[in-house]
Design a protein around this motif. Sequence first.
Motif, PDB file in Angstrom:
ATOM      1  N   GLY A   8       0.576  -1.258  -0.182  1.00  0.00           N
ATOM      2  CA  GLY A   8       0.045   0.014  -0.033  1.00  0.00           C
ATOM      3  C   GLY A   8       0.822   1.074  -0.061  1.00  0.00           C
ATOM      4  N   LEU A   9       1.990   1.099   0.601  1.00  0.00           N
ATOM      5  CA  LEU A   9       2.800   2.497   0.894  1.00  0.00           C
ATOM      6  C   LEU A   9       3.481   2.786  -0.451  1.00  0.00           C
ATOM      7  CD1 LEU A   9       4.131   4.169   3.017  1.00  0.00           C
ATOM      8  CD2 LEU A   9       6.141   2.598   3.437  1.00  0.00           C
ATOM      9  N   MET A  10       3.839   1.488  -1.230  1.00  0.00           N
ATOM     10  CA  MET A  10       4.551   1.731  -2.534  1.00  0.00           C
ATOM     11  C   MET A  10       3.519   2.176  -3.550  1.00  0.00           C
ATOM     12  SD  MET A  10       7.188  -1.587  -2.578  1.00  0.00           S
ATOM     13  CE  MET A  10       7.789  -1.028  -4.240  1.00  0.00           C
ATOM     14  N   LYS A  11       2.466   1.626  -3.573  1.00  0.00           N
ATOM     15  CA  LYS A  11       1.080   2.077  -4.371  1.00  0.00           C
ATOM     16  C   LYS A  11       1.080   3.646  -4.379  1.00  0.00           C
ATOM     17  CE  LYS A  11      -1.171  -2.319  -5.070  1.00  0.00           C
ATOM     18  NZ  LYS A  11      -2.354  -3.195  -4.732  1.00  0.00           N
ATOM     19  N   THR A  12       0.838   3.955  -3.050  1.00  0.00           N
ATOM     20  CA  THR A  12       0.675   5.398  -2.845  1.00  0.00           C
ATOM     21  C   THR A  12       1.739   6.341  -3.408  1.00  0.00           C
ATOM     22  OG1 THR A  12      -0.590   4.597  -0.850  1.00  0.00           O
ATOM     23  CG2 THR A  12       0.157   7.114  -1.047  1.00  0.00           C
ATOM     24  N   ALA A  13       2.836   5.942  -3.003  1.00  0.00           N
ATOM     25  CA  ALA A  13       3.980   6.776  -3.773  1.00  0.00           C
ATOM     26  C   ALA A  13       4.228   6.805  -4.931  1.00  0.00           C
ATOM     27  CB  ALA A  13       5.387   5.993  -3.025  1.00  0.00           C
ATOM     28  N   MET A  14       3.922   5.639  -5.808  1.00  0.00           N
ATOM     29  CA  MET A  14       4.045   5.621  -7.302  1.00  0.00           C
ATOM     30  C   MET A  14       2.750   6.271  -7.935  1.00  0.00           C
ATOM     31  SD  MET A  14       6.605   3.645  -8.032  1.00  0.00           S
ATOM     32  CE  MET A  14       6.540   3.596  -9.557  1.00  0.00           C
ATOM     33  N   ALA A  15       1.553   6.188  -7.376  1.00  0.00           N
ATOM     34  CA  ALA A  15       0.520   7.134  -7.796  1.00  0.00           C
ATOM     35  C   ALA A  15       0.844   8.468  -7.753  1.00  0.00           C
ATOM     36  CB  ALA A  15      -0.783   6.745  -7.086  1.00  0.00           C
ATOM     37  N   SER A  16       1.479   9.138  -6.646  1.00  0.00           N
ATOM     38  CA  SER A  16       1.840  10.304  -6.699  1.00  0.00           C
ATOM     39  C   SER A  16       2.936  10.658  -7.581  1.00  0.00           C
ATOM     40  CB  SER A  16       2.726  10.619  -5.180  1.00  0.00           C
ATOM     41  OG  SER A  16       1.469  10.442  -4.098  1.00  0.00           O
ATOM     42  N   ILE A  17       3.893   9.998  -7.901  1.00  0.00           N
ATOM     43  CA  ILE A  17       4.632  10.186  -8.944  1.00  0.00           C
ATOM     44  C   ILE A  17       4.103  10.246 -10.403  1.00  0.00           C
ATOM     45  CG2 ILE A  17       6.755   9.268 -10.161  1.00  0.00           C
ATOM     46  CD1 ILE A  17       7.708   8.303  -7.464  1.00  0.00           C
ATOM     47  N   PHE A  49      12.920   6.884  -6.505  1.00  0.00           N
ATOM     48  CA  PHE A  49      12.003   6.317  -5.620  1.00  0.00           C
ATOM     49  C   PHE A  49      12.485   5.238  -4.662  1.00  0.00           C
ATOM     50  CE2 PHE A  49       8.961   2.753  -4.664  1.00  0.00           C
ATOM     51  CZ  PHE A  49       7.759   3.520  -3.690  1.00  0.00           C
ATOM     52  N   ALA A  50      12.274   5.059  -3.405  1.00  0.00           N
ATOM     53  CA  ALA A  50      12.573   4.230  -2.527  1.00  0.00           C
ATOM     54  C   ALA A  50      11.537   4.047  -1.135  1.00  0.00           C
ATOM     55  CB  ALA A  50      13.835   4.841  -1.735  1.00  0.00           C
ATOM     56  N   ALA A  51      11.462   2.774  -1.106  1.00  0.00           N
ATOM     57  CA  ALA A  51      10.530   2.482   0.223  1.00  0.00           C
ATOM     58  C   ALA A  51      11.141   1.186   0.808  1.00  0.00           C
ATOM     59  CB  ALA A  51       9.252   1.818  -0.627  1.00  0.00           C
ATOM     60  N   GLY A  52      10.720   1.262   2.078  1.00  0.00           N
ATOM     61  CA  GLY A  52      11.251   0.080   3.164  1.00  0.00           C
ATOM     62  C   GLY A  52      10.338   0.208   4.261  1.00  0.00           C
ATOM     63  N   GLY A  75       8.312   3.331   5.510  1.00  0.00           N
ATOM     64  CA  GLY A  75       8.343   4.583   4.874  1.00  0.00           C
ATOM     65  C   GLY A  75       8.795   4.717   3.422  1.00  0.00           C
ATOM     66  N   SER A  76       8.423   5.505   2.786  1.00  0.00           N
ATOM     67  CA  SER A  76       8.855   5.712   1.131  1.00  0.00           C
ATOM     68  C   SER A  76       9.258   7.307   0.980  1.00  0.00           C
ATOM     69  CB  SER A  76       7.761   5.290   0.364  1.00  0.00           C
ATOM     70  OG  SER A  76       6.695   6.119   0.699  1.00  0.00           O
ATOM     71  N   GLY A  77      10.171   7.554  -0.130  1.00  0.00           N
ATOM     72  CA  GLY A  77      10.210   8.888  -0.707  1.00  0.00           C
ATOM     73  C   GLY A  77      10.320   8.851  -1.905  1.00  0.00           C
TER      74      GLY A  77
END
Length: 148
Positions: A8-17, A49-52, A75-77
């Motif tokens: 979910g964290l990665m999906k949210t970050a990728m959608a923002s990008i 992009f990074a997530a962990g 977290g992700s960034g």
Amino acid sequence: MAEHPIQGLMKTAMASIKDMVDVNTIVGDAVETPDGTVIIPISRVTFGFAAGGGDYDPEEVEEGADNSHTAFGGGSGAGVSVRPVGFLVCSPTTGVRFMPVEGNVVYDRLIDMVPQAISKFQDIMCKKDTSDKMDELAETAETSKMHS
């Protein structure tokens, strides 16, 4: 199998990008000048992009917290860089040219002029060939008059 929290964290970050970076970011909106020239801005877009995250055993979670499932911390960034590269200029008089924003403009201009120079050289050679053929025809006609 249930979705892991990192998904979910990665999906949210990728959608923002995806919302930030689209084709209109790279190739901008065209602008038409009164003389019919169309100018299109071109940019270079880079992003990272990074997530962990990590799972923790419920027994290690503080007292009073919801211990019904494994605890997760993560977290992700992401970082995005948009840099103007140049402009694509489509003119009815000079054709299509790329005008760089920076770099060695002299070399870019020379490379831009190569097709025009080749075309002019071909025109000159074609005119020379036509002129030579006309001279030959005139000479042949003169020779045939003399023999008649």
